[in-house]
Every structure is written in C-alpha cells, then in structure tokens.
Design a protein around this motif. Structure first.
Motif, PDB file in Angstrom:
ATOM      1  N   THR A  12     -41.516 -31.119 -59.539  1.00  0.00           N
ATOM      2  CA  THR A  12     -42.597 -30.704 -61.384  1.00  0.00           C
ATOM      3  C   THR A  12     -43.724 -29.992 -60.792  1.00  0.00           C
ATOM      4  O   THR A  12     -44.050 -30.334 -59.661  1.00  0.00           O
ATOM      5  CB  THR A  12     -42.781 -31.852 -61.490  1.00  0.00           C
ATOM      6  OG1 THR A  12     -41.817 -33.358 -62.254  1.00  0.00           O
ATOM      7  CG2 THR A  12     -43.711 -31.658 -62.639  1.00  0.00           C
ATOM      8  N   LEU A  13     -44.002 -28.816 -61.412  1.00  0.00           N
ATOM      9  CA  LEU A  13     -44.924 -27.823 -61.020  1.00  0.00           C
ATOM     10  C   LEU A  13     -45.554 -27.379 -62.189  1.00  0.00           C
ATOM     11  O   LEU A  13     -45.210 -27.366 -63.296  1.00  0.00           O
ATOM     12  CB  LEU A  13     -44.306 -26.286 -60.238  1.00  0.00           C
ATOM     13  CG  LEU A  13     -43.835 -26.618 -59.166  1.00  0.00           C
ATOM     14  CD1 LEU A  13     -42.903 -24.590 -58.376  1.00  0.00           C
ATOM     15  CD2 LEU A  13     -43.702 -27.206 -57.801  1.00  0.00           C
ATOM     16  N   LEU A  14     -46.739 -27.986 -61.818  1.00  0.00           N
ATOM     17  CA  LEU A  14     -48.105 -27.707 -62.682  1.00  0.00           C
ATOM     18  C   LEU A  14     -49.384 -26.027 -62.514  1.00  0.00           C
ATOM     19  O   LEU A  14     -50.193 -26.538 -61.200  1.00  0.00           O
ATOM     20  CB  LEU A  14     -49.047 -28.775 -62.699  1.00  0.00           C
ATOM     21  CG  LEU A  14     -48.505 -30.392 -62.946  1.00  0.00           C
ATOM     22  CD1 LEU A  14     -49.908 -31.742 -63.227  1.00  0.00           C
ATOM     23  CD2 LEU A  14     -48.129 -30.359 -64.443  1.00  0.00           C
ATOM     24  N   PRO A  15     -49.526 -25.421 -63.813  1.00  0.00           N
ATOM     25  CA  PRO A  15     -49.626 -24.269 -63.479  1.00  0.00           C
ATOM     26  C   PRO A  15     -51.412 -25.159 -63.184  1.00  0.00           C
ATOM     27  O   PRO A  15     -52.094 -26.126 -63.041  1.00  0.00           O
ATOM     28  CB  PRO A  15     -50.381 -23.511 -65.019  1.00  0.00           C
ATOM     29  CG  PRO A  15     -49.029 -24.603 -66.010  1.00  0.00           C
ATOM     30  CD  PRO A  15     -48.922 -25.694 -65.323  1.00  0.00           C
ATOM     31  N   VAL A  16     -51.967 -23.483 -62.508  1.00  0.00           N
ATOM     32  CA  VAL A  16     -53.276 -23.792 -61.960  1.00  0.00           C
ATOM     33  C   VAL A  16     -54.029 -22.581 -63.222  1.00  0.00           C
ATOM     34  O   VAL A  16     -54.177 -21.650 -62.922  1.00  0.00           O
ATOM     35  CB  VAL A  16     -53.604 -23.420 -60.666  1.00  0.00           C
ATOM     36  CG1 VAL A  16     -55.234 -23.142 -59.928  1.00  0.00           C
ATOM     37  CG2 VAL A  16     -53.210 -24.574 -59.468  1.00  0.00           C
ATOM     38  N   VAL A  28     -47.426 -40.067 -60.198  1.00  0.00           N
ATOM     39  CA  VAL A  28     -48.256 -40.231 -61.255  1.00  0.00           C
ATOM     40  C   VAL A  28     -47.909 -41.630 -61.349  1.00  0.00           C
ATOM     41  O   VAL A  28     -48.295 -42.339 -61.465  1.00  0.00           O
ATOM     42  CB  VAL A  28     -47.748 -39.565 -62.654  1.00  0.00           C
ATOM     43  CG1 VAL A  28     -48.789 -39.708 -63.872  1.00  0.00           C
ATOM     44  CG2 VAL A  28     -47.418 -38.203 -62.660  1.00  0.00           C
ATOM     45  N   TYR A  29     -50.118 -41.823 -61.136  1.00  0.00           N
ATOM     46  CA  TYR A  29     -50.413 -42.970 -60.980  1.00  0.00           C
ATOM     47  C   TYR A  29     -51.545 -42.626 -62.372  1.00  0.00           C
ATOM     48  O   TYR A  29     -51.953 -41.708 -62.718  1.00  0.00           O
ATOM     49  CB  TYR A  29     -51.185 -43.252 -59.878  1.00  0.00           C
ATOM     50  CG  TYR A  29     -50.780 -43.390 -58.659  1.00  0.00           C
ATOM     51  CD1 TYR A  29     -50.149 -45.341 -58.359  1.00  0.00           C
ATOM     52  CD2 TYR A  29     -51.254 -42.722 -57.873  1.00  0.00           C
ATOM     53  CE1 TYR A  29     -49.670 -44.657 -56.992  1.00  0.00           C
ATOM     54  CE2 TYR A  29     -50.564 -42.503 -56.995  1.00  0.00           C
ATOM     55  CZ  TYR A  29     -49.629 -43.457 -56.184  1.00  0.00           C
ATOM     56  OH  TYR A  29     -48.886 -43.893 -55.215  1.00  0.00           O
ATOM     57  N   ASN A  57     -43.452 -41.213 -64.557  1.00  0.00           N
ATOM     58  CA  ASN A  57     -43.096 -40.318 -62.994  1.00  0.00           C
ATOM     59  C   ASN A  57     -43.000 -38.745 -63.429  1.00  0.00           C
ATOM     60  O   ASN A  57     -43.607 -38.478 -63.992  1.00  0.00           O
ATOM     61  CB  ASN A  57     -41.494 -40.262 -63.695  1.00  0.00           C
ATOM     62  CG  ASN A  57     -41.261 -41.491 -63.788  1.00  0.00           C
ATOM     63  OD1 ASN A  57     -41.043 -42.094 -62.720  1.00  0.00           O
ATOM     64  ND2 ASN A  57     -40.400 -42.319 -64.971  1.00  0.00           N
ATOM     65  N   PRO A  58     -43.262 -38.184 -61.901  1.00  0.00           N
ATOM     66  CA  PRO A  58     -43.839 -36.165 -61.963  1.00  0.00           C
ATOM     67  C   PRO A  58     -42.555 -35.581 -63.527  1.00  0.00           C
ATOM     68  O   PRO A  58     -43.522 -34.660 -64.292  1.00  0.00           O
ATOM     69  CB  PRO A  58     -42.937 -35.635 -60.650  1.00  0.00           C
ATOM     70  CG  PRO A  58     -43.192 -37.295 -60.002  1.00  0.00           C
ATOM     71  CD  PRO A  58     -42.714 -38.442 -60.910  1.00  0.00           C
ATOM     72  N   ASP A  59     -41.742 -35.863 -63.435  1.00  0.00           N
ATOM     73  CA  ASP A  59     -41.259 -35.096 -64.634  1.00  0.00           C
ATOM     74  C   ASP A  59     -41.562 -35.007 -66.092  1.00  0.00           C
ATOM     75  O   ASP A  59     -40.993 -35.255 -66.647  1.00  0.00           O
ATOM     76  CB  ASP A  59     -39.608 -35.205 -64.087  1.00  0.00           C
ATOM     77  CG  ASP A  59     -38.582 -36.271 -64.835  1.00  0.00           C
ATOM     78  OD1 ASP A  59     -39.424 -37.194 -64.794  1.00  0.00           O
ATOM     79  OD2 ASP A  59     -38.040 -36.205 -64.066  1.00  0.00           O
ATOM     80  N   SER A 137     -44.154 -37.982 -71.566  1.00  0.00           N
ATOM     81  CA  SER A 137     -44.738 -38.732 -72.239  1.00  0.00           C
ATOM     82  C   SER A 137     -46.782 -37.896 -71.669  1.00  0.00           C
ATOM     83  O   SER A 137     -46.768 -39.404 -72.442  1.00  0.00           O
ATOM     84  CB  SER A 137     -44.545 -40.307 -71.891  1.00  0.00           C
ATOM     85  OG  SER A 137     -44.820 -40.487 -70.548  1.00  0.00           O
ATOM     86  N   ALA A 138     -46.477 -37.330 -71.076  1.00  0.00           N
ATOM     87  CA  ALA A 138     -47.694 -36.645 -70.411  1.00  0.00           C
ATOM     88  C   ALA A 138     -48.505 -35.433 -70.405  1.00  0.00           C
ATOM     89  O   ALA A 138     -48.368 -34.530 -69.462  1.00  0.00           O
ATOM     90  CB  ALA A 138     -48.331 -37.304 -69.156  1.00  0.00           C
ATOM     91  N   PRO A 139     -48.413 -35.263 -71.707  1.00  0.00           N
ATOM     92  CA  PRO A 139     -49.381 -33.823 -71.644  1.00  0.00           C
ATOM     93  C   PRO A 139     -49.943 -33.436 -70.856  1.00  0.00           C
ATOM     94  O   PRO A 139     -50.968 -34.300 -70.424  1.00  0.00           O
ATOM     95  CB  PRO A 139     -49.055 -33.435 -72.977  1.00  0.00           C
ATOM     96  CG  PRO A 139     -48.327 -34.631 -73.537  1.00  0.00           C
ATOM     97  CD  PRO A 139     -48.815 -35.570 -73.198  1.00  0.00           C
ATOM     98  N   VAL A 140     -50.071 -32.751 -70.523  1.00  0.00           N
ATOM     99  CA  VAL A 140     -51.346 -31.746 -69.413  1.00  0.00           C
ATOM    100  C   VAL A 140     -51.323 -30.352 -69.465  1.00  0.00           C
ATOM    101  O   VAL A 140     -50.749 -29.190 -69.224  1.00  0.00           O
ATOM    102  CB  VAL A 140     -50.625 -32.196 -67.879  1.00  0.00           C
ATOM    103  CG1 VAL A 140     -49.781 -31.740 -67.312  1.00  0.00           C
ATOM    104  CG2 VAL A 140     -52.130 -32.180 -66.956  1.00  0.00           C
ATOM    105  N   SER A 141     -52.910 -30.288 -69.376  1.00  0.00           N
ATOM    106  CA  SER A 141     -53.618 -28.877 -69.163  1.00  0.00           C
ATOM    107  C   SER A 141     -53.371 -27.927 -67.589  1.00  0.00           C
ATOM    108  O   SER A 141     -53.075 -28.503 -67.038  1.00  0.00           O
ATOM    109  CB  SER A 141     -54.826 -29.159 -69.680  1.00  0.00           C
ATOM    110  OG  SER A 141     -56.217 -29.323 -68.526  1.00  0.00           O
ATOM    111  N   PRO A 142     -53.359 -26.741 -67.463  1.00  0.00           N
ATOM    112  CA  PRO A 142     -53.239 -26.554 -66.096  1.00  0.00           C
ATOM    113  C   PRO A 142     -54.965 -26.899 -65.768  1.00  0.00           C
ATOM    114  O   PRO A 142     -55.847 -27.164 -66.266  1.00  0.00           O
ATOM    115  CB  PRO A 142     -53.839 -25.184 -67.152  1.00  0.00           C
ATOM    116  CG  PRO A 142     -53.372 -24.424 -68.149  1.00  0.00           C
ATOM    117  CD  PRO A 142     -53.795 -25.861 -68.614  1.00  0.00           C
ATOM    118  N   ILE A 143     -54.377 -26.987 -63.666  1.00  0.00           N
ATOM    119  CA  ILE A 143     -55.420 -27.978 -63.395  1.00  0.00           C
ATOM    120  C   ILE A 143     -56.693 -26.653 -63.289  1.00  0.00           C
ATOM    121  O   ILE A 143     -56.071 -25.359 -62.698  1.00  0.00           O
ATOM    122  CB  ILE A 143     -54.614 -28.572 -61.849  1.00  0.00           C
ATOM    123  CG1 ILE A 143     -53.926 -29.511 -62.410  1.00  0.00           C
ATOM    124  CG2 ILE A 143     -55.812 -29.025 -61.115  1.00  0.00           C
ATOM    125  CD1 ILE A 143     -52.588 -29.749 -60.943  1.00  0.00           C
TER     126      ILE A 143
END
Length: 229
Positions: A12-16, A28-29, A57-59, A137-143
């Motif tokens: 799983t890769l999150l944008p920066v 993911v905690y 989970n990461p995915d 279950s965990a939408p997330v913005s770019p880091i």
C-alpha cells in the motif's frame, strides 16, 4: 530472489503532498477514545486511562480522490475524522523525548466504522476487526512531511457532511498527545518505518448514506474530500 508460490501482494502506497513520491505502509494502528468529548458521547469515562489501541490493515487505506464504497452487512456506518501520523523509523520502548524524531509526516484520515456491528461486538465482548478493518475503511489525504509543517500540537479538527458541520475539535484536546501515543504504543509493539497511526476523533461522529459528500481537515496538515458510493 526467492521464488513465491503466489504473486507477492502489492504494498500500500500513500501519495506525498506535492511530489510524485509515495509512502509505503507497513501497519496501521488506531487510538480509541482519545478526545474526552468523544469518549463521553460513546458512553465512557474520559479520565486519563491507558490508551486503547486497535488496528486496521494497510490495504484498508483509501487514497484521496477515490470514492468510499458503503460496506455490506451494515446499515449504520459512521465517520470519525482524525489526524494521521506516518513513521520513518521505530523501535520498542521509545522514550517520550525521542518519540517525535520517528515521525516522517502527517495526514488527514477518516476512521469509517460499522457502528451497528461494533455495538453488537461490544455486547458480546468480542474484538472489533469486522467493524473497523473492512475494505476501504480509512480514507486518507496525501502525507505532508514533518520537515515542512513541524509537529502540530494544536489546530482545528473538523468534518462536514453535505456542507453541514458535524465534528469540531482541536488537536490540543487529545487526551494522549502524539509523542505519548508513540511512546505508549512502542511498549506493546515494535514500531517501524512505514507504520501509520490514526490518533483519535473529536465528538460529533454520526452516520452517512450513499451519495453523501464528506469534507474534513486538520489545521496545519491538510484537507480531505470523499464521496460515499
């Protein structure tokens, strides 16, 4: 290279934010009941008891720009906006003074929860995985790198549904602060680069339905918009 009997699952890769680079996720905690007003609305004592952790989970992470698919087997899914911490290193028994040195950056996330399922699991004394760790279950913005914004200790945390403000809080209201969360978590788990921590949500959590638009943000970190499909 060692042969595998099935294809290696993708990382799983999150944008920066602002770059073509990505952040690879290891674990993911999540921190439960970390804002006093949210603890109260969920029927708990907001006193400073040891932090409560669970995992996704990461995915389960859903990068920005993608719709959140309303999950099966639930008719009461809730939003919970959170500040997200991304680690560049880790270890066990990390000291409070050193904890923030392990942070690579921050993001805005939503801990989507099958509330009806979670309530049933609580009554049976069972774990929450099926209520918390379901697909997307965990939408997330770019880091955003900490080298750019520092380590936010205060700032508005908010969430709107269809333009109506539902959640309002401040990072300063967290019962356990970011450094404390990392230090406490490292007593239970060996943390490492790629770990992501969702730090808890303020009061105002509530249900969503298909077609809703969610807009949320953490002051000094960023914003996130999600459509419920």
């Amino acid at each position: 290279m060692t042969a595998t009997v099935i294809p290696v699952p993708p990382t799983t890769l999150l944008p920066v934010e602002g770059t073509a680079e990505t952040f690879p996720v290891r674990r993911v905690y999540c921190v439960g009941r970390n804002y006093a007003d949210h603890a109260i609305e969920m029927g708990h004592d907001p006193s400073r008891e040891p932090p409560f952790f669970f995992q996704k989970n990461p995915d389960n992470l859903l990068p920005a720009g993608k719709d959140f698919p309303y999950p099966a087997l639930s008719a009461n899914v809730h939003y919970e906006v959170e500040c997200v911490v991304a680690l560049k290193s880790g270890g066990s028994d990390i000291s409070l003074d050193d904890a923030l040195d392990h942070v690579w950056g921050y993001a805005v996330g939503i801990d989507m929860t099958r509330r009806d399922m979670q309530d049933a699991l609580k009554k049976m004394g069972r774990s929450w995985e099926s209520a918390k760790a379901f697909e997307f279950s965990a939408p997330v913005s770019p880091i955003v790198p900490a080298s750019k914004i520092g380590h936010p200790a205060k700032g508005a945390v908010w969430l709107d549904v269809n333009g109506e403000r539902k959640q309002t809080g401040d990072l300063a209201q967290m019962i356990w602060k970011t450094a404390e969360i990392i230090a406490e978590l490292s007593k239970m788990f060996t943390l490492a680069a790629g770990d992501v921590i969702m730090t808890g949500t303020p009061a105002g959590v509530g249900p969503i339905v298909r077609g809703d638009r969610i807009d949320c943000g953490v002051e000094g970190v960023g914003t996130l918009s999600v459509r419920v499909a």
